[in-house]
Motif scaffolding. Structure first.
Motif, PDB file in Angstrom:
ATOM      1  N   PRO A  40       0.819  -1.217   0.000  1.00  0.00           N
ATOM      2  CA  PRO A  40       0.000   0.000   0.000  1.00  0.00           C
ATOM      3  C   PRO A  40       0.857   1.273   0.000  1.00  0.00           C
ATOM      4  O   PRO A  40       0.495   2.257  -0.643  1.00  0.00           O
ATOM      5  CB  PRO A  40      -0.826  -0.114   1.290  1.00  0.00           C
ATOM      6  CG  PRO A  40      -0.345  -1.325   2.010  1.00  0.00           C
ATOM      7  CD  PRO A  40       0.481  -2.143   1.095  1.00  0.00           C
ATOM      8  N   ALA A  41       1.989   1.230   0.693  1.00  0.00           N
ATOM      9  CA  ALA A  41       2.839   2.428   0.740  1.00  0.00           C
ATOM     10  C   ALA A  41       3.428   2.734  -0.639  1.00  0.00           C
ATOM     11  O   ALA A  41       3.672   3.897  -0.977  1.00  0.00           O
ATOM     12  CB  ALA A  41       3.951   2.232   1.771  1.00  0.00           C
ATOM     13  N   SER A  42       3.643   1.681  -1.441  1.00  0.00           N
ATOM     14  CA  SER A  42       4.160   1.908  -2.801  1.00  0.00           C
ATOM     15  C   SER A  42       3.137   2.703  -3.615  1.00  0.00           C
ATOM     16  O   SER A  42       3.488   3.644  -4.332  1.00  0.00           O
ATOM     17  CB  SER A  42       4.409   0.578  -3.532  1.00  0.00           C
ATOM     18  OG  SER A  42       4.988  -0.382  -2.692  1.00  0.00           O
ATOM     19  N   VAL A  43       1.867   2.315  -3.491  1.00  0.00           N
ATOM     20  CA  VAL A  43       0.816   2.979  -4.267  1.00  0.00           C
ATOM     21  C   VAL A  43       0.687   4.441  -3.833  1.00  0.00           C
ATOM     22  O   VAL A  43       0.520   5.340  -4.655  1.00  0.00           O
ATOM     23  CB  VAL A  43      -0.524   2.220  -4.122  1.00  0.00           C
ATOM     24  CG1 VAL A  43      -1.639   2.926  -4.876  1.00  0.00           C
ATOM     25  CG2 VAL A  43      -0.363   0.788  -4.636  1.00  0.00           C
ATOM     26  N   LEU A  93       1.836  10.196  -5.051  1.00  0.00           N
ATOM     27  CA  LEU A  93       2.609  11.396  -4.711  1.00  0.00           C
ATOM     28  C   LEU A  93       3.429  11.877  -5.913  1.00  0.00           C
ATOM     29  O   LEU A  93       3.478  13.080  -6.205  1.00  0.00           O
ATOM     30  CB  LEU A  93       3.530  11.098  -3.511  1.00  0.00           C
ATOM     31  CG  LEU A  93       4.459  12.232  -3.082  1.00  0.00           C
ATOM     32  CD1 LEU A  93       3.664  13.454  -2.619  1.00  0.00           C
ATOM     33  CD2 LEU A  93       5.401  11.771  -1.965  1.00  0.00           C
ATOM     34  N   VAL A  94       4.034  10.945  -6.625  1.00  0.00           N
ATOM     35  CA  VAL A  94       4.827  11.310  -7.804  1.00  0.00           C
ATOM     36  C   VAL A  94       3.949  12.016  -8.835  1.00  0.00           C
ATOM     37  O   VAL A  94       4.329  13.061  -9.384  1.00  0.00           O
ATOM     38  CB  VAL A  94       5.508  10.060  -8.412  1.00  0.00           C
ATOM     39  CG1 VAL A  94       6.104  10.356  -9.786  1.00  0.00           C
ATOM     40  CG2 VAL A  94       6.592   9.543  -7.465  1.00  0.00           C
ATOM     41  N   LYS A 139      11.381   4.137  -6.656  1.00  0.00           N
ATOM     42  CA  LYS A 139      12.513   5.006  -6.992  1.00  0.00           C
ATOM     43  C   LYS A 139      11.988   6.102  -7.900  1.00  0.00           C
ATOM     44  O   LYS A 139      11.205   5.828  -8.814  1.00  0.00           O
ATOM     45  CB  LYS A 139      13.607   4.246  -7.739  1.00  0.00           C
ATOM     46  CG  LYS A 139      14.311   3.184  -6.913  1.00  0.00           C
ATOM     47  CD  LYS A 139      13.663   1.848  -7.082  1.00  0.00           C
ATOM     48  CE  LYS A 139      14.453   0.764  -6.366  1.00  0.00           C
ATOM     49  NZ  LYS A 139      13.909  -0.573  -6.673  1.00  0.00           N
ATOM     50  N   ILE A 140      12.447   7.327  -7.669  1.00  0.00           N
ATOM     51  CA  ILE A 140      11.861   8.454  -8.381  1.00  0.00           C
ATOM     52  C   ILE A 140      12.942   9.207  -9.153  1.00  0.00           C
ATOM     53  O   ILE A 140      13.916   9.698  -8.578  1.00  0.00           O
ATOM     54  CB  ILE A 140      11.127   9.374  -7.388  1.00  0.00           C
ATOM     55  CG1 ILE A 140      10.161   8.510  -6.548  1.00  0.00           C
ATOM     56  CG2 ILE A 140      10.362  10.462  -8.141  1.00  0.00           C
ATOM     57  CD1 ILE A 140       9.537   9.223  -5.390  1.00  0.00           C
ATOM     58  N   ALA A 152      13.122  16.503  -0.264  1.00  0.00           N
ATOM     59  CA  ALA A 152      12.436  17.279   0.774  1.00  0.00           C
ATOM     60  C   ALA A 152      10.918  17.165   0.636  1.00  0.00           C
ATOM     61  O   ALA A 152      10.204  17.003   1.635  1.00  0.00           O
ATOM     62  CB  ALA A 152      12.872  18.752   0.703  1.00  0.00           C
ATOM     63  N   ARG A 153      10.416  17.220  -0.600  1.00  0.00           N
ATOM     64  CA  ARG A 153       8.962  17.131  -0.819  1.00  0.00           C
ATOM     65  C   ARG A 153       8.432  15.750  -0.439  1.00  0.00           C
ATOM     66  O   ARG A 153       7.324  15.623   0.088  1.00  0.00           O
ATOM     67  CB  ARG A 153       8.614  17.448  -2.282  1.00  0.00           C
ATOM     68  CG  ARG A 153       8.974  18.869  -2.712  1.00  0.00           C
ATOM     69  CD  ARG A 153       8.004  19.919  -2.182  1.00  0.00           C
ATOM     70  NE  ARG A 153       6.656  19.801  -2.717  1.00  0.00           N
ATOM     71  CZ  ARG A 153       6.248  20.315  -3.870  1.00  0.00           C
ATOM     72  NH1 ARG A 153       7.098  20.978  -4.644  1.00  0.00           N
ATOM     73  NH2 ARG A 153       4.995  20.182  -4.254  1.00  0.00           N
TER      74      ARG A 153
END
Ligand code: ATP
Length: 331
Positions: free
Chosen positions: A258-261, A266-267, A288-289, A301-302
């Motif tokens: 769930p945290a991945s989703v 957020l991305v 990974k972003i 930071a965001r």
């Protein structure tokens, strides 16, 4: 035979922007498709290999002896190096990962790239980068790419000779990446097993094999144009397609939580706000972003502002595997 051979090598993890998922030859580690990645400047593996006169190889990871398949994966790899060097000394291997091991954060890539360089040097081999990439591939496919600085393409090839990675020049394209650590525990299905199950049972796998070379060509063209938007768009789409392929396996291979989703959302939101970034995911829940190099600090930071309890590892393009010390053993 001399017992003086020793070498310490350092290698960074790499994160694929066009993914490697599926072997057509498990013994030689030949992939079904080519792939492309960014070698990072963070979280290296440091590995020392020393020739010894002990009766058996000794393998330490993070100061603890490896056992079972994790150990035999290393000793079989050392057998390959012994065969290449035509020598038979035992070794001690002492390796340290900065990144959590087996959590889909590419520890096997940095791990086997560092091991390939340290072991081949300790045994007195002086391999060129291509030969080193081919050797590293035998330990972990993705390790073939951590030999090189920055962006690397691994050509699928058709045999041991033709399956290697090489650097891709990317003038004018400054990439950054923020790795999120949502869960540092080792995954329950190894990449190896997840790949095998996908290849054997997912009806979508043939589409992946057909489509990936097209995406790899699109990615290489985007890199040549230094077109960050295209690079990010292709990378994100490719990652989603890889996971779609796995979800089609029987039983499904699902590395997301769930945290991945939440991170994927957020991305998308950050991108909507004008911070251009793209998500990619591997065999684990940690997203990974990808961003421009000059946006890494703001992006980190965001992310922390939105998710104060997770870990982040900010990174940029980094160097390939290199020796820290060496005293090659003469035969
Ligand atoms: P990761 O999950 O870390 O990204 P991966 O996705 O390639 O790696 P696996 O193929 O399951 O996943 O590889 C993880 C395994 O690699 C570990 O369980 C361990 O056996 C091996 N490994 C990791 N780091 C090292 C190292 N420094 N030296 C030797 N073996 C290592």
């Amino acid at each position: 035979a001399s017992e003086e051979g020793s070498a310490t090598a350092l290698a960074n993890p790499n994160i694929a922007l066009v993914k490697y998922w599926g072997k057509r030859d498990e013994a030689l580690i030949l992939p079904w498709t080519g792939s492309l990645s960014l070698t990072l400047d963070a979280a290296p593996t440091t590995t020392t290999v020393r020739l010894t006169d002990t009766p058996d190889d000794v393998v330490l990871l993070g100061g603890r002896p490896l056992e079972g398949t994790a150990r035999s994966r290393v000793t079989r790899f050392i057998d390959l190096v012994r065969a290449l060097a035509d020598r038979d000394e035992r070794v001690s291997v002492d390796s340290h990962n900065e990144i959590p091991t087996g959590a889909g954060l590419a520890s096997s890539a940095s791990g086997f790239a560092a091991l390939a360089l340290a072991a081949s040097t300790a045994f007195g081999l002086d391999l060129d980068r291509r030969a080193l990439s081919r050797l590293a591939r035998r330990g972990s496919g993705s390790a073939s790419r951590s030999i090189f600085d920055g962006i690397a393409v691994w050509h699928a090839g058709h045999d041991d000779e033709s399956s290697f990675a090489e650097a891709v020049p990317a003038p004018g394209l400054e990439l950054g990446m923020v790795l999120t650590v949502l869960d540092a525990r080792a995954k329950s299905v190894s990449s190896r097993d997840g790949m095998r199950r996908t290849v054997d049972t997912s009806p979508y796998y043939p589409a992946w094999v057909e489509r990936t070379p097209v995406e790899l060509e699109e990615m290489l063209a985007a890199i040549t144009r230094a077109d960050f938007t295209a690079v990010g768009t292709i990378a994100e789409r490719n990652a989603m397609r890889m996971h779609a392929t796995m979800l089609g396996a029987e039983p499904p291979v699902r590395y997301w939580g769930p945290a991945s989703v939440e991170l994927l959302d957020l991305v998308a939101n950050l991108r909507g706000d004008g911070l251009e970034c793209y998500a990619t995911m591997d065999a684990g829940p940690n997203v990974k972003i990808l961003c421009r190099a000059d946006a890494v600090d703001e992006l980190a930071a965001r992310i922390l502002e939105a998710q104060p309890h997770i870990g982040v590892i900010p990174a940029r393009a980094g160097r390939g595997a290199r020796l820290i010390t060496s005293e090659p053993g003469g035969s």
